[in-house]
Design an enzyme around this catalytic site. Structure first.
Site, PDB file in Angstrom:
ATOM      1  N   ARG A 164       0.859  -1.176   0.000  1.00  0.00           N
ATOM      2  CA  ARG A 164       0.000   0.000   0.000  1.00  0.00           C
ATOM      3  C   ARG A 164       0.900   1.232   0.000  1.00  0.00           C
ATOM      4  O   ARG A 164       2.004   1.209   0.546  1.00  0.00           O
ATOM      5  CB  ARG A 164      -0.917   0.010   1.229  1.00  0.00           C
ATOM      6  CG  ARG A 164      -1.805  -1.233   1.326  1.00  0.00           C
ATOM      7  CD  ARG A 164      -2.581  -1.246   2.631  1.00  0.00           C
ATOM      8  NE  ARG A 164      -3.407  -2.447   2.740  1.00  0.00           N
ATOM      9  CZ  ARG A 164      -3.010  -3.597   3.291  1.00  0.00           C
ATOM     10  NH1 ARG A 164      -1.785  -3.678   3.805  1.00  0.00           N
ATOM     11  NH2 ARG A 164      -3.815  -4.632   3.345  1.00  0.00           N
ATOM     12  N   LYS A 189      -2.163  -2.513   7.698  1.00  0.00           N
ATOM     13  CA  LYS A 189      -3.357  -2.144   8.455  1.00  0.00           C
ATOM     14  C   LYS A 189      -3.350  -2.835   9.812  1.00  0.00           C
ATOM     15  O   LYS A 189      -2.956  -3.991   9.934  1.00  0.00           O
ATOM     16  CB  LYS A 189      -4.610  -2.547   7.674  1.00  0.00           C
ATOM     17  CG  LYS A 189      -4.850  -1.718   6.421  1.00  0.00           C
ATOM     18  CD  LYS A 189      -6.144  -2.125   5.754  1.00  0.00           C
ATOM     19  CE  LYS A 189      -6.444  -1.253   4.547  1.00  0.00           C
ATOM     20  NZ  LYS A 189      -7.721  -1.651   3.893  1.00  0.00           N
ATOM     21  N   HIS A 263      -2.612   2.623  -5.939  1.00  0.00           N
ATOM     22  CA  HIS A 263      -3.061   1.267  -5.615  1.00  0.00           C
ATOM     23  C   HIS A 263      -3.043   0.368  -6.842  1.00  0.00           C
ATOM     24  O   HIS A 263      -3.057  -0.872  -6.712  1.00  0.00           O
ATOM     25  CB  HIS A 263      -4.471   1.321  -5.016  1.00  0.00           C
ATOM     26  CG  HIS A 263      -4.700   0.299  -3.938  1.00  0.00           C
ATOM     27  ND1 HIS A 263      -4.076   0.341  -2.702  1.00  0.00           N
ATOM     28  CD2 HIS A 263      -5.476  -0.812  -3.914  1.00  0.00           C
ATOM     29  CE1 HIS A 263      -4.462  -0.687  -1.971  1.00  0.00           C
ATOM     30  NE2 HIS A 263      -5.307  -1.405  -2.675  1.00  0.00           N
ATOM     31  N   ARG A 266      -0.251  -1.976  -6.756  1.00  0.00           N
ATOM     32  CA  ARG A 266      -0.505  -3.114  -5.866  1.00  0.00           C
ATOM     33  C   ARG A 266      -1.275  -4.188  -6.620  1.00  0.00           C
ATOM     34  O   ARG A 266      -0.944  -5.384  -6.546  1.00  0.00           O
ATOM     35  CB  ARG A 266      -1.293  -2.630  -4.652  1.00  0.00           C
ATOM     36  CG  ARG A 266      -1.643  -3.694  -3.621  1.00  0.00           C
ATOM     37  CD  ARG A 266      -2.198  -3.002  -2.380  1.00  0.00           C
ATOM     38  NE  ARG A 266      -2.805  -3.910  -1.442  1.00  0.00           N
ATOM     39  CZ  ARG A 266      -2.144  -4.630  -0.533  1.00  0.00           C
ATOM     40  NH1 ARG A 266      -0.831  -4.555  -0.489  1.00  0.00           N
ATOM     41  NH2 ARG A 266      -2.775  -5.405   0.320  1.00  0.00           N
ATOM     42  N   HIS A 289      -2.956  -9.361   3.032  1.00  0.00           N
ATOM     43  CA  HIS A 289      -4.407  -9.446   3.147  1.00  0.00           C
ATOM     44  C   HIS A 289      -4.790 -10.187   4.421  1.00  0.00           C
ATOM     45  O   HIS A 289      -4.136 -11.168   4.804  1.00  0.00           O
ATOM     46  CB  HIS A 289      -5.003 -10.174   1.941  1.00  0.00           C
ATOM     47  CG  HIS A 289      -5.037  -9.335   0.705  1.00  0.00           C
ATOM     48  ND1 HIS A 289      -5.119  -9.868  -0.570  1.00  0.00           N
ATOM     49  CD2 HIS A 289      -5.014  -7.988   0.534  1.00  0.00           C
ATOM     50  CE1 HIS A 289      -5.143  -8.882  -1.452  1.00  0.00           C
ATOM     51  NE2 HIS A 289      -5.077  -7.746  -0.819  1.00  0.00           N
ATOM     52  N   TYR A 298      -8.262 -11.321  -7.860  1.00  0.00           N
ATOM     53  CA  TYR A 298      -7.252 -11.167  -8.908  1.00  0.00           C
ATOM     54  C   TYR A 298      -7.306 -12.295  -9.920  1.00  0.00           C
ATOM     55  O   TYR A 298      -6.908 -12.124 -11.070  1.00  0.00           O
ATOM     56  CB  TYR A 298      -5.858 -11.074  -8.276  1.00  0.00           C
ATOM     57  CG  TYR A 298      -5.679  -9.832  -7.452  1.00  0.00           C
ATOM     58  CD1 TYR A 298      -5.724  -8.573  -8.041  1.00  0.00           C
ATOM     59  CD2 TYR A 298      -5.503  -9.902  -6.075  1.00  0.00           C
ATOM     60  CE1 TYR A 298      -5.587  -7.420  -7.280  1.00  0.00           C
ATOM     61  CE2 TYR A 298      -5.354  -8.762  -5.313  1.00  0.00           C
ATOM     62  CZ  TYR A 298      -5.399  -7.524  -5.925  1.00  0.00           C
ATOM     63  OH  TYR A 298      -5.267  -6.388  -5.165  1.00  0.00           O
TER      64      TYR A 298
END
Length: 339
Positions: A164, A189, A263, A266, A289, A298
């Site tokens: 990120r 995160k 992004h 990414r 993730h 994806y």
């Protein structure tokens, strides 16, 4: 002149930001800032609705109908998409959950606010860069200049790690290991820490960049800074990516129709790993993730995989010469006959 009385709202906001989020929830500074911005917008809207200053507001100025009107206003006047509206509402929900626990006399109001639903948002196509497009963008960078060497190392590291943008901007030389096995330490995160491997080419770029800046491996200064020495911002990275993609459109026309942002790199890293045969669980760990289910999307956007599946499928042109393999398998035919 009498001092203004401390309102319940003021007290709750102070405890929410000074104690609850950082100490109880362990929220990251980025989460705290995001919640602060959302609630600041709400308070300014509520003050305008009530014809009072923000300093005079109390909890009674934030009933559910005002909050719904605020969210609608952000979508219309603020031109926010439903996803951004939902981010604002998540911050409001978090605050009122806290208020319910420390001011139970306002529980009924809190429950009504918490009942405001999130808005369903349309799923947009995920834009990513194909490998030739990334190469075209990188080739437009003038690496003879200091800023050019920084930009090349920045974009190459973003593509390598799939990090990120804030994770990249938070990097320090002390987070980078350039001896084998080369890797970077990223903080994602929820302050989750992960190690991401570096390709030899990326490690070489970072080694040269760190050396040119005169930084030591143990330095805790920001790795990527602007020409004034201040840390790069997300908006700065967005500007740089747009600049080099615009330049590359002359040699790579496929970039013309894409809506790109940091992004996108990414997403590009994830698709590149998928095409290289890396399994989804590994890609999930690579990207940080929380669940592999997030990574499954994806598999649906890789156009080359879809084209390969199309080529393997039987054409619907009425040609019966291409008989399915199972029709000539005696064992399967006997089993079907026995059903």
């Amino acid at each position: 002149m009498t001092a203004a009385k401390l309102t319940t709202l003021a007290s709750a906001l102070r405890r929410f930001f000074a104690e609850h989020l950082p100490q109880v929830r362990g929220a990251s500074p980025h989460t705290v800032r995001s919640y602060r911005d959302s609630l600041a917008l709400l308070l300014r809207f509520a003050a305008a609705q009530a014809g009072r200053s923000v300093a005079e507001l109390d909890l009674d100025a934030l009933p559910p109908d005002v909050i719904v009107a605020f969210l609608h206003d952000r979508e219309q006047a603020g031109r926010n998409r439903a996803s951004t509206r939902n981010v604002r509402l998540a911050a409001i929900h978090a605050f009122f959950r806290f208020v319910a626990s420390v001011h139970p006399e306002h529980l009924e109001q809190c429950q009504r606010v918490l009942a405001i639903p999130f808005k369903r948002s349309a799923t947009r196509v995920i834009e990513y860069l194909e490998y030739p497009e990334i190469q075209a963008a990188l080739l437009t960078i003038d690496r003879t200049t200091r800023d050019g060497r920084r930009d090349y190392a920045l974009l190459a590291t973003m593509f390598n790690t799939g990090a990120r943008v804030q994770e990249i901007l938070d990097l320090r030389p002390s987070d980078v290991q350039l001896v084998s096995p080369a890797h970077v330490r990223l903080f994602g995160k929820g302050r989750k820490e992960r190690l991401c491997p570096l390709w030899p080419q990326t490690a070489q770029l970072l080694r040269a960049y760190i050396s040119a800046r005169g930084l030591t491996p143990a330095s805790t200064q920001p790795l990527f800074v602007n020409h004034r020495g201040a840390p790069l911002t997300r908006f700065g990275v967005r500007y740089l990516l747009a600049k080099y993609c615009d330049r590359a459109r002359t040699t790579c026309p496929s970039l013309a129709g894409k809506r790109l942002h940091p992004h996108s790199l990414r997403h590009s890293a994830a698709v590149h790993l998928l095409k290289a045969g890396v399994d989804l669980v590994t890609i999930s760990h690579w990207l940080g993730h929380a669940s592999p289910n997030t990574t499954h999307r994806y598999a649906a956007i890789d156009l080359e995989t879809k084209r390969a599946a199309l080529n393997r499928a039987r054409p619907t042109d009425g040609d019966d010469t291409a008989i399915a393999a199972w029709r000539s398998d005696a064992t399967i035919l006997e089993w079907l006959a026995a059903l």
